[in-house]
Scaffold this active site. Structure first.
Site: not given
Length: 669
Positions: A8, A106, A310
């Site tokens: 990403e 992600d 995360y």
């Protein structure tokens, strides 16, 4: 075999390459875009994006706000346009020679859509797989690349549905409100599917506060003494003044009281559950003084550095696979070594758990060690918060001794409680949740207390508090407004559009006017129900239980009905908003010509006269904080006095040359 890994961002691409190659990678550039290379049973190329490489927008012929009726936008399908052209060209070139493509963005809706967007510019898509990971640590990355999955196109489509529906609602309604109120250019008034019901929560809370009628009540407070110890006991709330006065008259001359009962017990307090995104943002906002968007930005940076997991997750239950012992051993080398040792030697049998259990990502937790000197002040504050929360969930319950005491004073029964810490346990690790101790002296049934003072204290009920960013995010989650990934951005937008001010969210007059107009004439926009139903529909798309086109068309039909209602009342709505905007910028009358002074903005904001250019009178303004006309004028120079709301509100005359400013620059309000 040639493999292309798509990440990403560049920082995560570099980290993935470093982990998969054991640090033996090289870097090159194609079209200025960094690419990381290494060999492992063939050549591997790892590239980082910059988030979305495509943007959803209407065709350019519909960009003219005054030429295209807002209702027309509802019927127009938006286009996906490449916005990161250099990265797009690089992906296209790299993809031609690859035997395998691995999406390593992600793992959530947005990440899945970003990955699918990158595939759209690659022609060779014969062998595409997906890496799922929750932290950028060697163990997590290596495990995810050994256990590759399929790309979840339903998940990506649910994110695209949200984009299209949000664009359709936001663009058409924003244009409508801005046009009828004459607010175009950079001063346009925005309306959004999630933004507007969120703003309505803030406005309705402000109305509750404004319309709140305080109710008086009385509390009888008695100061007592035994041996050398003094403490206070209370009886109330009493809402009848006559009753409170009669009780005071009955007790005011009392000299002693007798303890009729003493009960002691041990109370245990459980540690808090693991952090999900909402709890993290709420705690960071209330305890660290960070805005929600600041907290999320810092957390994402720590995730990219491989220090925490995360930070976008609904989960409040650690999965069985989480290597808790390994994480604790890793943290031994940090400033948290004493706390880690305590947890390892004297921790709880099972970690605490919350009510929400999900399978995408674990709760937010530390994954690697770092030192305070390696991070800036705010980064360390967030890392410390996440680490202490993790350690607290593994620590034993805190224990307090509770003393419940009943006291008779001239036939009136008073009851009081004491609370004394016996074992702090998790509270010693996690200082963000406060509990007050109230230590009473040793007491037993039959003890006689000396009365030293009796007071009849009058108080008033208080209005509800304004939302903080943290409490608003919790309320948004409760009402299903937005998602864990978008709520902090919605709040940031409310600030940027000048709809809210201050740390405790205060709606501006324009926010109240827009909300009132929509709530009166199109309640579907301001109610959380419609948005919550759409969120449910998008979940169904992700699960493959609802069709994307059906959900979009259903939303189109709903918006057409809303727009029809608004069009019928546009004169009334426009007038109300214009009046509120004029009130928001009104700062009194000009002392030179009697014109109206208004807040204007060139490079900086200032007060200007409505009779310009005949009258050139103007005043500079503070560039930070909310400015409100104090509804009074300076006795020295007749210029308006304004209230400036920053951390501490203060009042000042706007005239920099006023004699009063020579003695006192401002007066705290």
């Amino acid at each position: 075999m040639v493999t292309l890994v798509i990440s990403e961002k560049n920082i995560s691409a570099r980290r993935i390459a470093q982990i998969l190659s054991n640090g033996k990678f090289t870097q090159s550039r194609m079209n200025g875009v960094p690419i990381y290379h290494f060999d492992d049973n063939g050549r591997w190329d790892v590239i980082g994006l910059r988030g979305h490489i495509m943007k959803l927008d209407y065709p350019s012929q519909y960009n003219g706000w005054t030429r295209i009726a807002p209702a027309e936008l509802i019927k127009i399908l938006p286009e996906r346009k490449v916005v990161a052209k250099t990265i797009s060209h690089t992906l296209s070139s790299l993809g031609k020679e690859k035997n395998q493509i691995i999406i390593a963005t992600d793992y959530d809706r947005e990440g899945e859509l970003i990955g699918v967007e990158s595939l759209d510019v690659i022609t060779n898509k014969t062998n595409v797989q997906r890496a799922h990971f929750s932290s950028l640590t060697p163990s997590d990355i290596q495990a995810s690349f050994k256990n590759l999955k399929n790309v979840d196109y339903n998940l990506a489509q649910s994110a695209q549905a949200r984009q299209m529906i949000d664009l359709m609602w936001g663009a058409s309604l924003t244009r409508f409100i801005s046009l009828i109120s004459g607010q175009l250019g950079k001063d346009f008034l925005s309306v959004g599917r999630v933004q507007t019901p969120t703003l309505t929560l803030i406005v309705n809370r402000e109305k509750e506060i404004k319309n709140f009628t305080p109710v008086p009540f009385w509390t009888l407070e008695v100061e007592v003494k035994i041996n050398k110890s003094k403490f206070k006991i209370q009886k109330g709330k009493i809402y009848q003044e006559a009753q409170a006065t009669a009780l005071y008259d009955h007790l005011k001359n009392a000299t002693t009281g007798e303890i009729t009962q003493v009960t002691e017990d041990i109370k245990e307090y459980y540690p808090p559950p693991p952090f999900n995104t909402t709890m993290f943002l709420e705690t960071a906002s209330s305890n660290l003084g960070l805005s929600a968007s600041q907290a999320m930005e810092i957390a994402e940076g720590l995730y990219m550095k491989g220090l925490i997991s995360y930070p976008r997750t609904d989960n409040t239950v650690y999965p069985p696979s989480l290597p808790i012992k390994n994480i604790l051993n890793t943290l031994k080398s940090t400033e948290f070594s004493p706390e880690v040792t305590e947890v390892l030697n004297n921790g709880r049998y099972r970690p605490t758990r919350g009510k929400k259990q999900a399978t995408d990502h674990p709760p937010i937790h530390p994954v690697a060690a770092t030192q305070k000197k390696s991070l800036d002040k705010k980064q360390w504050a967030v890392y410390e918060l996440v680490t202490r929360r993790f350690l607290a969930t593994l620590a034993k319950n805190s224990k307090f001794k509770i003393m419940d005491v009943k006291i008779d004073i001239q036939g009136e029964l008073f009851q009081t409680k004491g609370q004394q810490a016996l074992e702090l346990n998790w509270r010693a690790i996690y200082p963000y949740i406060k509990i007050k101790e109230r230590i009473l002296p040793p007491l037993k049934k039959g003890d006689i207390l000396t009365i030293t003072k009796v007071n009849n204290i009058k108080s008033e009920t208080k209005p509800p508090k304004r939302y903080s960013q943290g409490t608003l995010i919790a309320q948004m989650e409760k009402k299903l407004l937005g998602t864990k990934s978008t709520r902090h951005e919605i709040i940031k937008k409310l600030y940027s559009r000048n709809y809210v001010k201050g740390k405790s969210l205060i709606p501006t007059p324009s926010a109240i006017a827009v909300t009132d107009a929509l709530e009166k004439n199109a309640q579907a926009i301001t109610s959380p129900n419609m948005t919550a139903n759409l969120e449910n529909d998008m979940d169904k798309i992700a699960e493959g239980k609802k069709d994307f086109q059906y959900v979009f068309q259903e939303s189109q039909t709903m918006l057409e009905g809303v727009m029809k209602t608004l069009e019928e009342k546009k004169q009334e709505i426009g007038s109300a908003i214009k009046k509120a905007l004029a009130q928001e910028n009104y700062m009194g009358t000009c002392p030179k010509c009697g014109g109206t002074l208004r807040i204007l903005t060139a490079k900086k904001r200032f007060l200007g006269c409505s009779n310009y250019p005949k009258c050139t009178n103007s005043y500079p303004l503070p560039q930070k904080g909310t400015i409100i006309f104090a509804d009074k004028y300076c006795p020295h120079c007749k210029a308006p006095i304004i209230k400036v709301i920053t951390h501490t509100p203060w009042e000042t005359c706007v005239n920099m040359n006023c004699p009063s400013r020579q003695h006192k620059k401002n007066t705290k309000s």
